[in-house]
Scaffold this active site. Structure first.
Site, mmCIF file in Angstrom:
data_model
loop_
_atom_site.group_PDB
_atom_site.id
_atom_site.type_symbol
_atom_site.label_atom_id
_atom_site.label_comp_id
_atom_site.label_asym_id
_atom_site.label_seq_id
_atom_site.Cartn_x
_atom_site.Cartn_y
_atom_site.Cartn_z
ATOM 1 N N CYS A 10 56.662 29.606 106.020
ATOM 2 C CA CYS A 10 55.375 29.490 105.363
ATOM 3 C C CYS A 10 54.192 30.288 105.882
ATOM 4 O O CYS A 10 54.029 30.502 107.063
ATOM 5 C CB CYS A 10 54.957 28.030 105.293
ATOM 6 S SG CYS A 10 56.278 26.999 104.663
ATOM 7 N N GLY A 37 57.145 33.758 103.529
ATOM 8 C CA GLY A 37 57.846 32.812 102.682
ATOM 9 C C GLY A 37 57.876 33.309 101.256
ATOM 10 O O GLY A 37 56.829 33.681 100.718
ATOM 11 N N ASN A 111 52.715 24.872 107.811
ATOM 12 C CA ASN A 111 53.587 25.906 108.377
ATOM 13 C C ASN A 111 54.129 25.352 109.678
ATOM 14 O O ASN A 111 53.359 25.023 110.572
ATOM 15 C CB ASN A 111 52.782 27.186 108.642
ATOM 16 C CG ASN A 111 53.597 28.237 109.374
ATOM 17 O OD1 ASN A 111 54.811 28.305 109.232
ATOM 18 N ND2 ASN A 111 52.936 29.057 110.163
ATOM 19 N N GLY A 112 55.454 25.237 109.784
ATOM 20 C CA GLY A 112 56.062 24.719 111.004
ATOM 21 C C GLY A 112 57.141 23.720 110.680
ATOM 22 O O GLY A 112 57.683 23.704 109.576
ATOM 23 N N TYR A 248 59.430 39.530 115.646
ATOM 24 C CA TYR A 248 59.919 39.702 114.284
ATOM 25 C C TYR A 248 59.019 39.145 113.190
ATOM 26 O O TYR A 248 58.835 39.786 112.148
ATOM 27 C CB TYR A 248 61.314 39.052 114.162
ATOM 28 C CG TYR A 248 61.736 38.834 112.735
ATOM 29 C CD1 TYR A 248 62.124 39.909 111.949
ATOM 30 C CD2 TYR A 248 61.693 37.566 112.161
ATOM 31 C CE1 TYR A 248 62.483 39.729 110.618
ATOM 32 C CE2 TYR A 248 62.048 37.381 110.835
ATOM 33 C CZ TYR A 248 62.437 38.458 110.074
ATOM 34 O OH TYR A 248 62.768 38.272 108.770
#
Ligand code: SF4
Length: 466
Positions: A10, A37, A111-112, A248
């Site tokens: 996300c 995402g 997000n997570g 990344y």
């Protein structure tokens, strides 16, 4: 690696800017965060009275049209790009999550990944209701919405364990929160007439916002017509930004911990050239994340840099497909060798990571078929040996090729002539921040936030190879 991407969960964006086209700003913010995402996208806006949410499965550009954006009028907004690491790909699981008690509403994006969802489900008094941890948190917040979202957040946030950044809105305010370890990034920026929060600084840049600072671990920020106010919902024992963001996940033009990701990746490449040198004719990146590091490797090794693989940018990240067989087919859609550039050459191929190993193997094979004389694979991080419980989809050891194999065995599996990884010390040094400031658990198994028992039982045990 560029193609065998571990899936991340996300991208988040929030904006408070009365008089601006907040839905359009949010759209562009999400567009800049598309790499985080690609399963679904959603925007919530409020004009001070009504909170509207529009979300659907697909890329940002597929979900929203001019007509849709025109209906989303308001003074504040938030948006979310989702890649599911928990819950399935359904419209219900698209974010933002929306809750209302009839008079007050909230929209929330996450997000997570939380590690105490079982405990939270108990708190919420529901075992099977919530389909994602995000929905669970939204449910818990909604219970106290009558007291205001700020009060609800200050009560609920301290009960959460794991990795989280949230952006939330109610009719009047935008809120941003980051977990006490700061596992996932979140930045704060300023517009001439407002404020912006975003998972990465590249989303601040695209809307013309000026970076102010990162949202602090354990901090809740509220932005509305009273200005920007900050609250602390938890003390931070230590910081633990996911180091894989540098390797990344983040976009090369974003800044993390005060460093541009491109510069850090270039330094990863320089250090890789020092630690894992080889004789070769050409250094090529696996696009896109390998570009910066390949430049660094070429600089130190004095081996020319060139392009040897082309990426189709319109496919999206390869591992959107869930099955192994689709994954294996996916890479061919996305990466294609340039035979004239590599024929007869000894190649150094720079990639960010090896997760399952299958994509690396396909790239090596494709480069050989295109005429490469030798292939020396170089990876800008150490072997990934441990699962991630904090939102990156590497959740079992059995899917990680390096969890059970030595470097030589991984080399044999991928079919390269040689294989070299960057060391932990080299990777950390390239970031310019101390080792203790990072989560590095997928490399060394030291989890900064305790992982749940069931995860230990089911995910850390060695499982039959797939
Ligand atoms: S385990 Fe790895 S991928 Fe997951 S948060 Fe930690 S460093 Fe990032």
């Amino acid at each position: 690696m560029g193609a065998e991407s571990p899936k991340e969960e996300c991208g988040l964006f929030g904006v408070w800017a009365p008089g601006e086209e907040v839905a359009r700003l949010t759209y562009f913010g999400l567009f800049a965060l598309q790499h985080r995402g690609q399963e679904s996208a959603g925007i919530a806006v409020s004009d001070g009275r009504n909170l509207l949410v529009y979300k659907d499965l697909g890329l940002v550009s597929q979900v929203f049209s001019e007509a849709t954006l025109a209906t989303l009028q308001g003074d504040l907004g938030m948006g979310h790009n989702r890649y599911s690491t928990t819950g399935s790909t359904t419209w219900e699981n698209a974010q933002p999550a929306f809750k209302t008690d009839g008079t007050r509403s909230l929209a929330l994006g996450h997000n997570g990944n939380l590690v105490n969802t079982a405990q939270l489900a108990e708190l919420a008094g529901r075992s099977g209701g919530a389909t994602t941890d995000t929905d669970l948190v939204a449910t818990l917040m909604a219970r106290r919405i009558d007291a205001g979202l700020e009060t609800a957040a200050m009560e609920v946030l301290p009960t959460l364990q794991g990795a989280f950044c949230f952006v939330m809105v109610d009719e009047r305010s935008v809120y941003a929160a980051r977990d006490p370890y700061g596992l996932r990034p979140m930045s704060l920026g300023r517009l001439p007439g407002g404020f912006v929060v975003a998972s990465e600084t590249c989303a601040l840049d695209i809307v013309g916002a000026t970076y102010i600072r990162d949202v602090e671990p354990g901090e809740l920020i509220r932005i509305d017509d009273r200005g920007l106010e900050t609250f602390r919902f938890a003390e931070s024992a230590r910081r633990a930004l996911c180091i894989f963001e540098f390797v990344y996940l983040a976009r090369a033009d974003s800044r993390l911990n005060g460093r541009t990701v491109h510069e850090v990746r270039r330094e990863l490449g320089r250090r890789l050239a020092e630690e894992a040198p080889t004789d070769a004719d050409l250094v090529i990146p696996v696009p896109d994340t390998g570009h910066s590091a390949a430049q660094g490797y070429a600089e130190v090794s004095s081996i020319p840099y060139g392009e040897g693989l082309m990426k189709n940018r319109y496919v999206g990240r390869t591992f959107i497909q869930p099955s192994q067989s689709l994954r294996e087919r996916g890479v061919k859609l996305k990466l294609n060798p340039i035979p004239d550039a590599i024929r007869g050459k000894r190649l150094v191929v720079i990639d960010d990571s090896i997760v399952r190993g299958t994509t690396t193997r396909q790239i090596v094979q494709a480069l050989r078929e295109a005429g490469a004389a030798e292939i020396h694979t170089r990876i800008t991080c150490p072997p990934i040996k441990w699962p991630c419980f904090y939102g990156i989809d590497m959740s079992t050891r059995s899917e990680l090729v390096a969890s059970d194999l030595s470097v030589e065995e991984v080399r044999a599996f991928v079919g390269a002539d040689s294989l070299g990884y960057l060391s932990m010390d080299g990777m950390v040094a390239a970031t310019g921040s101390p080792k203790g400031d990072f989560c590095r658990a997928c490399f060394d198994g030291e989890y900064p936030v305790p992982i749940p028992d069931h995860a230990g039982k089911f995910l850390l045990e060695r499982q039959p190879a797939d």
